[in-house]
Design a protein around this motif. Structure first.
Motif, PDB file in Angstrom:
ATOM      1  N   ASP A 107     -71.428 -11.766 -11.539  1.00 26.71           N
ATOM      2  CA  ASP A 107     -70.353 -11.781 -12.522  1.00 26.71           C
ATOM      3  C   ASP A 107     -70.587 -13.066 -13.306  1.00 26.71           C
ATOM      4  OD1 ASP A 107     -68.031 -12.340 -13.951  1.00 26.71           O
ATOM      5  OD2 ASP A 107     -66.702 -11.572 -12.383  1.00 26.71           O
ATOM      6  N   PHE A 108     -71.175 -12.941 -14.499  1.00 28.02           N
ATOM      7  CA  PHE A 108     -71.541 -14.129 -15.262  1.00 28.02           C
ATOM      8  C   PHE A 108     -70.323 -14.876 -15.795  1.00 28.02           C
ATOM      9  CE2 PHE A 108     -75.686 -11.828 -15.816  1.00 28.02           C
ATOM     10  CZ  PHE A 108     -76.425 -12.710 -15.045  1.00 28.02           C
ATOM     11  N   ASP A 109     -69.218 -14.181 -16.029  1.00 28.62           N
ATOM     12  CA  ASP A 109     -68.007 -14.868 -16.496  1.00 28.62           C
ATOM     13  C   ASP A 109     -67.458 -15.796 -15.413  1.00 28.62           C
ATOM     14  OD1 ASP A 109     -68.092 -13.648 -18.992  1.00 28.62           O
ATOM     15  OD2 ASP A 109     -66.880 -11.943 -18.309  1.00 28.62           O
ATOM     16  N   ALA A 110     -67.479 -15.330 -14.162  1.00 30.60           N
ATOM     17  CA  ALA A 110     -66.990 -16.141 -13.048  1.00 30.60           C
ATOM     18  C   ALA A 110     -68.097 -17.020 -12.457  1.00 30.60           C
ATOM     19  CB  ALA A 110     -66.414 -15.242 -11.952  1.00 30.60           C
ATOM     20  N   ASN A 111     -69.346 -16.774 -12.870  1.00 38.24           N
ATOM     21  CA  ASN A 111     -70.512 -17.509 -12.376  1.00 38.24           C
ATOM     22  C   ASN A 111     -70.627 -17.437 -10.849  1.00 38.24           C
ATOM     23  OD1 ASN A 111     -72.871 -18.932 -12.815  1.00 38.24           O
ATOM     24  ND2 ASN A 111     -71.873 -20.905 -12.490  1.00 38.24           N
ATOM     25  N   ARG A 112     -70.520 -16.214 -10.335  1.00 35.61           N
ATOM     26  CA  ARG A 112     -70.676 -16.011  -8.888  1.00 35.61           C
ATOM     27  C   ARG A 112     -71.160 -14.578  -8.637  1.00 35.61           C
ATOM     28  NH1 ARG A 112     -66.514 -13.003  -6.868  1.00 35.61           N
ATOM     29  NH2 ARG A 112     -64.674 -12.854  -8.153  1.00 35.61           N
ATOM     30  N   PRO A 113     -71.704 -14.337  -7.453  1.00 36.32           N
ATOM     31  CA  PRO A 113     -72.122 -12.966  -7.127  1.00 36.32           C
ATOM     32  C   PRO A 113     -70.934 -12.002  -7.166  1.00 36.32           C
ATOM     33  CG  PRO A 113     -73.048 -14.527  -5.572  1.00 36.32           C
ATOM     34  CD  PRO A 113     -72.039 -15.285  -6.395  1.00 36.32           C
ATOM     35  N   ARG A 114     -71.242 -10.751  -7.487  1.00 35.39           N
ATOM     36  CA  ARG A 114     -70.212  -9.709  -7.485  1.00 35.39           C
ATOM     37  C   ARG A 114     -70.690  -8.566  -6.580  1.00 35.39           C
ATOM     38  NH1 ARG A 114     -72.049  -5.310  -9.973  1.00 35.39           N
ATOM     39  NH2 ARG A 114     -73.651  -5.571 -11.573  1.00 35.39           N
ATOM     40  N   ARG A 115     -69.748  -7.837  -6.039  1.00 31.21           N
ATOM     41  CA  ARG A 115     -70.086  -6.693  -5.186  1.00 31.21           C
ATOM     42  C   ARG A 115     -70.752  -5.597  -6.009  1.00 31.21           C
ATOM     43  NH1 ARG A 115     -68.625  -6.528  -0.170  1.00 31.21           N
ATOM     44  NH2 ARG A 115     -67.119  -7.987   0.649  1.00 31.21           N
ATOM     45  N   LEU A 116     -71.689  -4.923  -5.365  1.00 30.09           N
ATOM     46  CA  LEU A 116     -72.304  -3.763  -5.992  1.00 30.09           C
ATOM     47  C   LEU A 116     -71.247  -2.699  -6.252  1.00 30.09           C
ATOM     48  CD1 LEU A 116     -75.455  -3.638  -3.763  1.00 30.09           C
ATOM     49  CD2 LEU A 116     -75.524  -3.609  -6.254  1.00 30.09           C
ATOM     50  N   GLU A 117     -71.321  -2.074  -7.404  1.00 28.04           N
ATOM     51  CA  GLU A 117     -70.417  -0.983  -7.741  1.00 28.04           C
ATOM     52  C   GLU A 117     -70.894   0.298  -7.053  1.00 28.04           C
ATOM     53  OE1 GLU A 117     -70.494  -0.804 -11.999  1.00 28.04           O
ATOM     54  OE2 GLU A 117     -69.840  -2.880 -12.198  1.00 28.04           O
ATOM     55  N   PRO A 118     -69.993   1.249  -6.791  1.00 33.51           N
ATOM     56  CA  PRO A 118     -70.407   2.513  -6.156  1.00 33.51           C
ATOM     57  C   PRO A 118     -71.543   3.209  -6.905  1.00 33.51           C
ATOM     58  CG  PRO A 118     -68.024   2.342  -6.133  1.00 33.51           C
ATOM     59  CD  PRO A 118     -68.528   1.182  -6.962  1.00 33.51           C
ATOM     60  N   SER A 119     -71.518   3.185  -8.223  1.00 37.91           N
ATOM     61  CA  SER A 119     -72.596   3.825  -8.990  1.00 37.91           C
ATOM     62  C   SER A 119     -73.929   3.103  -8.784  1.00 37.91           C
ATOM     63  CB  SER A 119     -72.244   3.874 -10.478  1.00 37.91           C
ATOM     64  OG  SER A 119     -72.104   2.559 -10.996  1.00 37.91           O
TER      65      SER A 119
END
Length: 133
Positions: A107-119
């Motif tokens: 998540d570049f806005d939060a500058n941290r890793p994000r969970r993979l989306e179901p898709s």
């Protein structure tokens, strides 16, 4: 699904003073394969994925020729916010290199890793190496 296969063309300038394709050129080859595998097909990967690690084992030298190298690629170790892409780089019928890239969804806005989306998880499942080679 079987392994994803992508061909990459070498450039004359990929060779070094030792008269074989330089090890750094392989990073560009792997990138070309990943772009074809994910980023050209799935928009969410291209909008938030970074590379955390590369590992490459060089098994034999490759000398420039006009025939493309063949990359066979598959996905392993899918986690909450990361996955590994594995590669075999073929020069003709011979495996010239084996490699792994750890990708992290961001998540570049939060500058941290994000969970993979179901898709994204579904797309990754489609690249599991069912051949088991």
């Amino acid at each position: 699904m079987a392994r994803f296969v992508h061909e990459v063309h070498m450039r004359w300038s990929d060779m070094d003073a030792y008269r074989h394709v330089n090890n750094t050129a392989y990073l560009a080859y792997l990138e070309q394969g990943r772009v074809a595998m994910f980023f050209d097909r799935f928009e969410s990967f291209s909008s938030g994925t970074v590379i955390a690690r590369h590992e490459i084992s060089y098994l034999r030298p490759v000398v420039y020729h006009p025939t493309p190298l063949r990359l066979e690629m598959w996905v392993e170790d899918v986690r909450a916010a990361s996955f590994e892409v594995h590669y075999e780089v073929f020069d003709g019928d011979a495996v010239a290199a084996r490699a792994m890239t750890k990708c992290v969804t961001m998540d570049f806005d939060a500058n941290r890793p994000r969970r993979l989306e179901p898709s994204e998880r579904e797309a990754l499942r489609g690249y599991a190496d069912v051949d088991g080679r």
